[in-house]
Scaffold this motif. Structure first.
Motif, mmCIF file in Angstrom:
data_model
loop_
_atom_site.group_PDB
_atom_site.id
_atom_site.type_symbol
_atom_site.label_atom_id
_atom_site.label_comp_id
_atom_site.label_asym_id
_atom_site.label_seq_id
_atom_site.Cartn_x
_atom_site.Cartn_y
_atom_site.Cartn_z
ATOM 1 N N ARG A 38 13.172 4.025 -7.521
ATOM 2 C CA ARG A 38 13.736 2.706 -7.138
ATOM 3 C C ARG A 38 14.249 3.014 -5.526
ATOM 4 N NH1 ARG A 38 15.946 2.726 -12.426
ATOM 5 N NH2 ARG A 38 17.798 3.616 -11.718
ATOM 6 N N GLN A 39 14.792 4.078 -5.301
ATOM 7 C CA GLN A 39 15.414 4.542 -4.108
ATOM 8 C C GLN A 39 14.230 4.584 -3.101
ATOM 9 O OE1 GLN A 39 17.466 8.240 -4.172
ATOM 10 N NE2 GLN A 39 19.054 7.421 -5.568
ATOM 11 N N ILE A 40 13.051 5.218 -3.296
ATOM 12 C CA ILE A 40 11.685 5.246 -2.555
ATOM 13 C C ILE A 40 11.440 3.699 -1.858
ATOM 14 C CG2 ILE A 40 9.197 5.516 -2.166
ATOM 15 C CD1 ILE A 40 10.066 8.335 -3.855
ATOM 16 N N VAL A 41 11.130 2.811 -3.163
ATOM 17 C CA VAL A 41 10.681 1.489 -2.833
ATOM 18 C C VAL A 41 11.978 0.762 -2.095
ATOM 19 C CG1 VAL A 41 10.526 -0.682 -3.982
ATOM 20 C CG2 VAL A 41 9.556 1.380 -4.973
ATOM 21 N N THR A 42 13.080 1.114 -2.312
ATOM 22 C CA THR A 42 14.164 0.502 -1.374
ATOM 23 C C THR A 42 14.187 0.840 -0.001
ATOM 24 O OG1 THR A 42 15.724 0.269 -3.491
ATOM 25 C CG2 THR A 42 16.577 0.172 -1.343
ATOM 26 N N ARG A 43 14.006 2.209 0.250
ATOM 27 C CA ARG A 43 13.688 2.440 1.444
ATOM 28 C C ARG A 43 12.648 1.809 2.379
ATOM 29 N NH1 ARG A 43 16.190 7.262 -0.269
ATOM 30 N NH2 ARG A 43 14.035 8.343 -0.826
ATOM 31 N N MET A 44 11.517 1.922 1.533
ATOM 32 C CA MET A 44 10.294 1.243 2.387
ATOM 33 C C MET A 44 10.763 -0.369 2.511
ATOM 34 S SD MET A 44 7.372 3.032 0.080
ATOM 35 C CE MET A 44 7.048 4.783 0.112
ATOM 36 N N GLY A 91 13.982 -12.625 -0.557
ATOM 37 C CA GLY A 91 12.664 -12.478 -0.746
ATOM 38 C C GLY A 91 12.794 -11.384 -2.058
ATOM 39 N N MET A 92 11.824 -11.175 -2.610
ATOM 40 C CA MET A 92 11.675 -10.156 -3.601
ATOM 41 C C MET A 92 10.273 -9.614 -3.935
ATOM 42 S SD MET A 92 10.314 -11.419 -6.472
ATOM 43 C CE MET A 92 10.838 -10.456 -7.909
ATOM 44 N N GLU A 138 0.966 -1.176 -0.099
ATOM 45 C CA GLU A 138 0.073 0.066 -0.078
ATOM 46 C C GLU A 138 0.949 1.191 0.041
ATOM 47 O OE1 GLU A 138 -3.393 2.206 2.951
ATOM 48 O OE2 GLU A 138 -2.757 -0.005 3.018
ATOM 49 N N ALA A 139 1.990 1.304 0.838
ATOM 50 C CA ALA A 139 2.841 2.445 0.756
ATOM 51 C C ALA A 139 3.502 2.754 -0.636
ATOM 52 C CB ALA A 139 3.863 2.245 1.919
ATOM 53 N N ILE A 140 3.815 1.685 -1.108
ATOM 54 C CA ILE A 140 4.424 1.465 -2.428
ATOM 55 C C ILE A 140 3.737 2.035 -3.466
ATOM 56 C CG2 ILE A 140 5.560 -0.061 -4.304
ATOM 57 C CD1 ILE A 140 7.011 -1.791 -2.172
ATOM 58 N N PRO A 198 14.845 -6.426 -4.405
ATOM 59 C CA PRO A 198 15.078 -7.535 -3.355
ATOM 60 C C PRO A 198 14.781 -7.054 -2.142
ATOM 61 C CG PRO A 198 17.009 -5.917 -3.823
ATOM 62 C CD PRO A 198 15.804 -5.574 -4.946
ATOM 63 N N ILE A 199 14.530 -8.236 -1.358
ATOM 64 C CA ILE A 199 14.254 -8.065 0.188
ATOM 65 C C ILE A 199 15.272 -8.762 0.903
ATOM 66 C CG2 ILE A 199 12.573 -8.580 2.121
ATOM 67 C CD1 ILE A 199 10.246 -8.834 -0.088
#
Length: 791
Positions: free
Chosen positions: A599-605, A582-583, A486-488, A573-574
């Protein structure tokens, strides 16, 4: 020639004025003696009037102009009386007509009538008090000249303003400014006409003197008004710069709270319009406008996590939010803004009934500008609330009227509601406040490019804060992944999202969560070539991968459904603990490229959620192990004691019967003693699979310890169950190792029916246990008889 669209009152006034002008001119022309001049001097004044018709002085801060030809009209009135003055007024009206564009013919008729009547009556009245004589004294000449100028100004301006108010529905600031400045031209014309009157009989000298007077007058007044205009322009630029700076500051401050985007500018426009409608003075209007821009400046001192909370604030958080009014006044205390601005900011949350804050002022104790600001502020919050459930215009106005006399000043509310309702009908789909505020507001916000950057920055902070708060509130993996996706999706456009984690048992990519496109279910993944790519991606290392121009990769087995077509996929990646990986797979139905910022925003989340995901997996594993038998995968004794009574109770409440079955493996100890415990474990696993096959999915099958199993069945008839248990025994016998079948094999069973044999799990298990051992003894006795017969 188009006819103006005026109201009936305007047409009546216009017709009366034109008729009066016609009557005045008819009277003048019907008395030739009043126009006689043996020297033909006054008709010659037409020549300089025509020459000077393009010579005018622009009035400062308005659209008005001063034309020097009025001096000749007043000169004729002073020396020759109302007749010649009225005719020269007609000439002045005709020359001014060339400067007009809209409604030229209708304006010309009105101006001819108004000017001729004004100068005729002004001269007539002045001569009643100061009659003309062949040898007027200087005092008499100048007195009559100034009196005519005063009356002429009053009558002419009164006629014009009356017509404009009927046509326009009121007088704007330009008209009032022109009225204020144009008196100077009449005063100069009065003095000049009196001076020219002293030279009566010396026409050549009078013309020369008149020309000099006109030249000096025009030059002096042009210079004077030019200086005033320059000063007004400089002040206007300074004021505009000041307002622009305050607006930029206020917008930057507001961008800290993305939920209220545009609130400050909307309140500023509503407050300014309301203050104008209430008829406040220029200084008050200026103070209200500035205070509206800065009314939320105190939020700079309110923690962001408090601002992000839309609902359910605790008392301490509510106190912090309420402090912004007082903090805003303190921030402005050391500025050069007026005391009114600071006072309006401080008290804009006071209530008319005295229940507001920060000081609980009541009624007229609240500053007037703060009461104006309170109405505009509440209306915008009703129209654009933090929770997104905005009210239509009519309901918002109804809520304001309900607060009239309680939280808000009733007079201010009445004026505001009338202003909004007359803007356009509130029943229309378009908002009634669009034309005055929101219509131009969006374009204004678009011009402030930094707002979106600040807004996105604070939106990211707010989203990360909300994500961290949400994932801390639960240990459920599905809910944590819901919060993360939801945040992404607040930032990154995607049609569908999938979360994969490495399975701890198979070490294959396991689909654990999905959002969007439900047909892309877990069963379709192993049949797709992307499943192999996912496995390789997890095996070789974690990195961002983006693939575009994908041709129906996830359209399903038939590949015919266009709505499932995916053109862009991105894998993030997770990083979890130890070997866990995970991913997140984001899918888009259009060709799309995720930017570096995306990409940076998603990575930080993902980094914010990774630890919680790992903890949730451990928690789920612990929960599973706590109620599941590790060897067989069946429910263990704990789950039996937890779920068994519930299943029995629900079955009885539904008026159905059920059964508790106790099962024990025959000769299991001999298998362990003869072949080893590993063979015994294998037998337990195989028997457990057999039990899952022979009982229904809703039945509770549990390993109670050792080689003992318990099954709780709801709604099972004996005629169905007993044959099934017989088949189960026969199938189980084939599972026994050949070395042990001769001694003992199969399963002994005992059934206890509820409610006939009991209503609690303990009662039923006790009865079933007795019957199971009876069955075991019977099977042993039967086997011994067979062996005896065979021997």
């Amino acid at each position: 020639m188009a006819v103006p669209k005026w109201r009936a009152e305007a047409w009546f006034y216009y017709t009366a004025m034109v008729a009066g002008g016609v009557l005045v001119l008819a009277r003048v022309l019907s008395q030739p003696a009043s126009l006689a001049d043996p020297n033909l001097y006054w008709p010659l004044l037409v020549i300089p009037m025509l020459v000077l018709h393009n010579t005018y002085i622009q009035l400062p801060n308005c659209d008005g102009r001063i034309c020097p030809s009025g001096i000749f009209v007043l000169h004729a009135a002073v020396v020759w009386g109302p007749g010649p003055a009225a005719l020269l007024a007609v000439v002045e009206a005709l020359t001014n007509a060339f400067k007009q564009s809209a409604d030229r013919f209708w304006r010309l008729l009105f101006n001819v009538a108004a000017l001729s009547m004004a100068i005729f009556f002004a001269t007539t009245v002045a001569e009643w008090f100061l009659p003309r004589g062949p040898a007027d004294s200087v005092a008499s000449l100048f007195s009559r000249s100034m009196l005519i100028a005063l009356l002429y100004y009053t009558l002419n301006m009164g006629a014009v303003l009356g017509m404009m108010s009927l046509v326009q529905g009121g007088l704007n600031s330009n008209v009032r400014s022109a009225l204020l400045w144009s008196w100077a031209s009449y005063a100069v014309a009065g003095v000049s006409s009196g001076a020219l009157g002293l030279l009566r009989g010396q026409e050549v000298i009078a013309i020369i003197v008149g020309a000099v007077i006109l030249f000096l007058t025009v030059k002096t007044m042009k210079h004077y008004f030019g200086v005033l205009k320059l000063r007004e322009e400089l002040l206007g630029k300074l004021k505009a710069t000041h307002h622009a700076t305050l607006k930029t500051l206020a917008t930057a401050i507001e961008a800290k709270d993305p939920v209220t985007h545009g609130h400050v500018l909307r309140v500023q426009k509503l407050s300014e319009s309301l203050a104008r409608a209430l008829g406040v003075g220029p200084e008050m209007l200026e103070s209200v406008t500035i205070a509206a821009l800065l009314h939320d400046i105190g939020k700079l001192a309110v923690p962001e996590y408090v601002l992000y909370e839309c609902d359910d604030r605790d008392p301490d958080e509510q106190r912090k939010v309420r402090s912004h009014a007082l903090l805003g006044a303190e921030i402005l205390e050391h500025s050069l803004l007026g005391d009114d601005v600071k006072s309006f900011v401080k008290h804009h949350h006071e209530r008319f009934d005295g229940q507001g804050y920060p000081h609980g002022l009541k009624g007229t104790e609240i500053p007037y500008g703060a009461r104006i600001l309170a109405v505009a502020n509440m209306y915008d919050k009703l129209r654009h609330p933090r929770n997104g459930e905005e009210k239509p215009v009519d309901l918002a106005l109804q809520s304001l009227e309900e607060e009239s006399g309680r939280g808000l000043d009733p007079d201010v509310v009445a004026c505001f509601c009338q202003m909004i309702r007359t803007c356009e009908p509130v029943g229309k789909e378009r908002r009634a406040d669009d034309s005055g505020t929101e219509g131009a507001l969006e374009a204004e916000l678009d011009n402030l490019s930094f707002v979106e950057d600040v807004h996105l920055s604070h939106k990211e902070t707010r989203t990360l804060f909300t994500l961290a708060r949400n994932i801390r509130s639960t240990n459920e993996l599905s809910r944590i992944l819901d919060y993360l996706l939801e945040a992404i999706q607040e930032f990154i456009p995607c049609t569908a999202a999938r979360v994969f984690l490495t399975s701890r048992s198979t070490h294959e990519p396991e689909l654990v969560h999905a959002v969007g496109m439900p047909d892309m279910d877990a069963t379709s993944w192993p049949n797709q070539r992307w499943f192999a790519r996912l496995r390789q991606w997890l095996d070789r290392g974690l990195e961002y991968v983006e693939q575009r121009n994908i041709d129906n990769t996830f359209a399903g087995e038939d590949g015919t459904s266009e709505r499932q077509a995916i053109h862009t996929m991105a894998m993030f990646p997770i990083v979890l603990n130890g070997p866990d990986r995970g991913m997140i797979l984001l899918c888009h139905h259009q060709p799309f490229s995720y930017s570096e910022d995306d990409r940076q925003i998603v990575t930080r989340m993902i980094e914010h959620a990774a630890a919680s995901i790992a903890t949730a997996r451990e928690y789920e594993q612990f929960q599973k192990e706590s109620v599941t038998d590790a060897l067989t995968g069946l429910a263990n004794g704990r789950m039996l004691r937890q779920q068994g009574p519930v299943l029995i109770s629900n079955t009885l409440e539904e008026g159905r019967t059920g059964c508790v079955v106790m099962l024990d493996l025959n000769g299991f100890k001999q298998v362990n003693d003869t072949l080893g415990h590993h063979e015994g474990d294998r037998l337990l696993v195989n028997v457990s699979k057999l039990l899952k096959e022979h009982f229904r999915g809703g039945d509770l099958v549990a390993r109670n310890g050792g080689d003992e199993f318990v099954v709780v069945l709801a709604g099972m008839d004996p005629s169905v169950l007993l044959p099934r248990l017989g088949k189960l025994h026969e199938a189980a016998c084939r599972l026994w190792p050949a070395e042990c079948r001769a001694t003992a094999a199969g399963i002994s069973c005992g059934c206890a029916w509820f409610p006939a044999d009991g209503t609690t799990l303990a009662e039923l298990m006790k009865e079933a246990d007795v019957r199971m051992y009876a069955d075991k003894r019977a099977k042993k006795a039967a086997r011994e008889r067979l062996e005896s017969d065979a021997g």
